[in-house]
Design a protein around this motif. Sequence first.
Motif, PDB file in Angstrom:
ATOM      1  N   PHE A 185       0.845  -1.188   0.000  1.00  0.00           N
ATOM      2  CA  PHE A 185       0.000   0.000   0.000  1.00  0.00           C
ATOM      3  C   PHE A 185       0.885   1.244   0.000  1.00  0.00           C
ATOM      4  N   THR A 186       0.307   2.380  -0.351  1.00  0.00           N
ATOM      5  CA  THR A 186       0.993   3.674  -0.222  1.00  0.00           C
ATOM      6  C   THR A 186       0.016   4.663   0.405  1.00  0.00           C
ATOM      7  N   CYS A 187      -0.091   4.620   1.710  1.00  0.00           N
ATOM      8  CA  CYS A 187      -1.043   5.469   2.430  1.00  0.00           C
ATOM      9  C   CYS A 187      -0.400   6.809   2.775  1.00  0.00           C
ATOM     10  N   GLU A 188      -1.087   7.886   2.447  1.00  0.00           N
ATOM     11  CA  GLU A 188      -0.583   9.210   2.775  1.00  0.00           C
ATOM     12  C   GLU A 188      -0.475   9.372   4.284  1.00  0.00           C
ATOM     13  N   GLY A 189       0.666   9.895   4.739  1.00  0.00           N
ATOM     14  CA  GLY A 189       0.863  10.104   6.161  1.00  0.00           C
ATOM     15  C   GLY A 189       1.198   8.859   6.942  1.00  0.00           C
ATOM     16  N   CYS A 190       1.646   7.812   6.271  1.00  0.00           N
ATOM     17  CA  CYS A 190       1.970   6.549   6.950  1.00  0.00           C
ATOM     18  C   CYS A 190       3.050   6.778   8.007  1.00  0.00           C
ATOM     19  N   ILE A 191       2.791   6.330   9.229  1.00  0.00           N
ATOM     20  CA  ILE A 191       3.752   6.501  10.315  1.00  0.00           C
ATOM     21  C   ILE A 191       5.013   5.678  10.059  1.00  0.00           C
ATOM     22  N   SER A 192       4.887   4.615   9.244  1.00  0.00           N
ATOM     23  CA  SER A 192       6.032   3.753   8.925  1.00  0.00           C
ATOM     24  C   SER A 192       6.696   4.128   7.608  1.00  0.00           C
ATOM     25  N   GLU A 193       6.446   5.331   7.128  1.00  0.00           N
ATOM     26  CA  GLU A 193       6.962   5.745   5.822  1.00  0.00           C
ATOM     27  C   GLU A 193       8.452   5.503   5.687  1.00  0.00           C
ATOM     28  N   PHE A 194       9.189   5.684   6.788  1.00  0.00           N
ATOM     29  CA  PHE A 194      10.637   5.504   6.767  1.00  0.00           C
ATOM     30  C   PHE A 194      11.036   4.161   6.177  1.00  0.00           C
ATOM     31  N   GLN A 195      10.257   3.108   6.472  1.00  0.00           N
ATOM     32  CA  GLN A 195      10.673   1.787   6.015  1.00  0.00           C
ATOM     33  C   GLN A 195       9.711   1.146   5.022  1.00  0.00           C
ATOM     34  N   THR A 196       8.642   1.843   4.656  1.00  0.00           N
ATOM     35  CA  THR A 196       7.679   1.217   3.753  1.00  0.00           C
ATOM     36  C   THR A 196       7.721   1.768   2.345  1.00  0.00           C
ATOM     37  N   ILE A 197       7.805   3.086   2.196  1.00  0.00           N
ATOM     38  CA  ILE A 197       7.695   3.642   0.847  1.00  0.00           C
ATOM     39  C   ILE A 197       8.852   4.553   0.486  1.00  0.00           C
ATOM     40  N   ARG A 198       9.987   4.437   1.198  1.00  0.00           N
ATOM     41  CA  ARG A 198      11.171   5.157   0.775  1.00  0.00           C
ATOM     42  C   ARG A 198      11.621   4.633  -0.578  1.00  0.00           C
ATOM     43  N   LYS A 199      12.478   5.351  -1.254  1.00  0.00           N
ATOM     44  CA  LYS A 199      12.829   5.038  -2.639  1.00  0.00           C
ATOM     45  C   LYS A 199      13.861   3.929  -2.781  1.00  0.00           C
ATOM     46  N   GLY A 200      13.873   3.002  -1.845  1.00  0.00           N
ATOM     47  CA  GLY A 200      14.652   1.790  -2.083  1.00  0.00           C
ATOM     48  C   GLY A 200      16.098   1.860  -1.697  1.00  0.00           C
ATOM     49  N   THR A 201      16.432   2.414  -0.535  1.00  0.00           N
ATOM     50  CA  THR A 201      17.818   2.420  -0.079  1.00  0.00           C
ATOM     51  C   THR A 201      18.044   1.521   1.132  1.00  0.00           C
ATOM     52  N   LEU A 202      16.976   1.201   1.852  1.00  0.00           N
ATOM     53  CA  LEU A 202      17.133   0.443   3.084  1.00  0.00           C
ATOM     54  C   LEU A 202      17.560  -1.006   2.853  1.00  0.00           C
ATOM     55  N   GLN A 203      17.338  -1.535   1.659  1.00  0.00           N
ATOM     56  CA  GLN A 203      17.678  -2.938   1.427  1.00  0.00           C
ATOM     57  C   GLN A 203      19.169  -3.202   1.589  1.00  0.00           C
TER      58      GLN A 203
END
Length: 566
Positions: free
Chosen positions: A70-88
């Motif tokens: 999902f891509t929910c606006e204002g997601c509290i977990s945005e840091f790890q859910t919809i960032r542009k793919g650097t955390l991997q």
Amino acid sequence: MRCSYCERACDIQESQNGYCRMYRNSMGTITENYPDSYLNIYPVSSESIPMLHFYPNSIFLLLSTIGCNFTCEGCISEFQTIRKGTLQDILNHHTPDEILAIARGYACRGITFCLNEPTVSLPTFLKVAQAAKKEGFLVGCSSNGYMTEATLQMMLPYLDFVNIGLKGSTDERYRECGAVSAVPTYRNLKTLYDAGVAVEVSVMYLNGRELEVIGAAERISVISRSIPFQVMRFMATHENLEPIAPTRAQGEQLCADLRRYFDHVYLFNTCATTELDSRCPVCGKTIIHRVFFGPMAARVLSCPSDGKCSCGYHFPFRGEIDPIFEGEVQILGGYRSIMGMQFISKILGTLGVTDERVIDRICNTVIENGYISNFQDHMSTYGKYFDMIRYLATLAHHEDQANHLIGYTQHVITDIQQKASTAEKPRVYAVLSHPLLPLYAVKTENQLVEIAGGMSLNKELGLTESANPEYTVEELNALDPEVIIISGNFATPVAEFISTCKELGISCRALDTGRVYTLNTDLAGSSQRWALGLMDVANILHPDIFQYSLPEEYTKFNHEVGLPET
């Protein structure tokens, strides 16, 4: 090749990723990109999953990966859910046996996949779940419930509990979150319930979207009115989202309306509410008393060991009730790591770190080495705050910028201390949104009060997280503070705060003289908290001495440390 894990049913081309970026087509087979790899591993209570009727107050090992379907606006977990793919690049690899060893080390009853959607890491979830069940651990997750029927059938043999996070009740609302329809989630919820899994539901509540929550209640109550129903009051992660964040009063009224559908309704993300309590439907007494413990999380303060009301009613829960934690609280609120990461990211930005890969690497380091678990302590005094700045700067190789930041902050501290040194010290009481929820003595606001020429009653009382964090009306009236400061985080508007005080029968000099203030949330709550926050408090305590313009000081600060004047 079509992915069958969730109802998005991504058609993935060879060597490409699906929507969640966690699966790819590899020679005609859908494969997991980052198997057995985790971002967060730490202990939480069942109330921080959140599950309120399943093994109350028990400890579970929280696991999370990255990504979401999902891509929910204002997601509290945005840091790890919809960032542009650097955390991997910075995930930590652990075998199932290693995960279970960690769980044993924390004396956990089970494991739970939370913070991001477990379906995007399904093979990893299944391997850990299977190993955990063999060893007698409980297994569950927090999920948006958008998996396919086939996926759910793979998960069912291992699931003891699930919190299903609903976005609303209509297809329109689900399309706002990047899905197609609400139908799969409600279908899966019923399947889980019918299979005997302990199911609790959390529904996001946006201001003006009450009908979405009520619609969800209508659909779920058909399954069973005994399902615990959690209202997740939306918390704005950005200033432009604040208009859709409901007030406490709105959340409480909605909960009252929802009780015609359910036996148990709860209000989360709200500091100043009693709607986290479980009350006896027979006599109305509180059986389990809970308080806010960070986003999407609660903490038990009192509960009978058998869950039995004095009138004889038994609170409906599964499993056992663990004793109330004594001494220092070892668990973290469910989303505390994410909130800490957001703040650390702000500090790194203040140090001039803009490369997301560097930010992610540092965030992962402080999660892995346990530094984040003591994050509040690192902010408690300016000496510790300076140590944190130096530590983060060393990890980022930005030591010069750290010296500028520390030098600027030290100058502000010294200047305010000198000017306030001969002023009379007002008696100051700092609270977290509600008059009877004082801030713990180590909180930054209390240190700012003392430096700015005030007497921190919170520090005088030695209030700690390990003790009962609540105050009584009688205790507050006897304390008779001259100034009340409402913390900028999750702050209640002053007018609403004063109204609550009157309803409770609170009477003190601060109310009589109108000296009740909310700290500036935009600037004092920023990464420059010690400098700008101190100025804000100084303005409040001694307006005859200090008249700082925080926006101007913010610009000056950026100039001093060499940052763009944004």
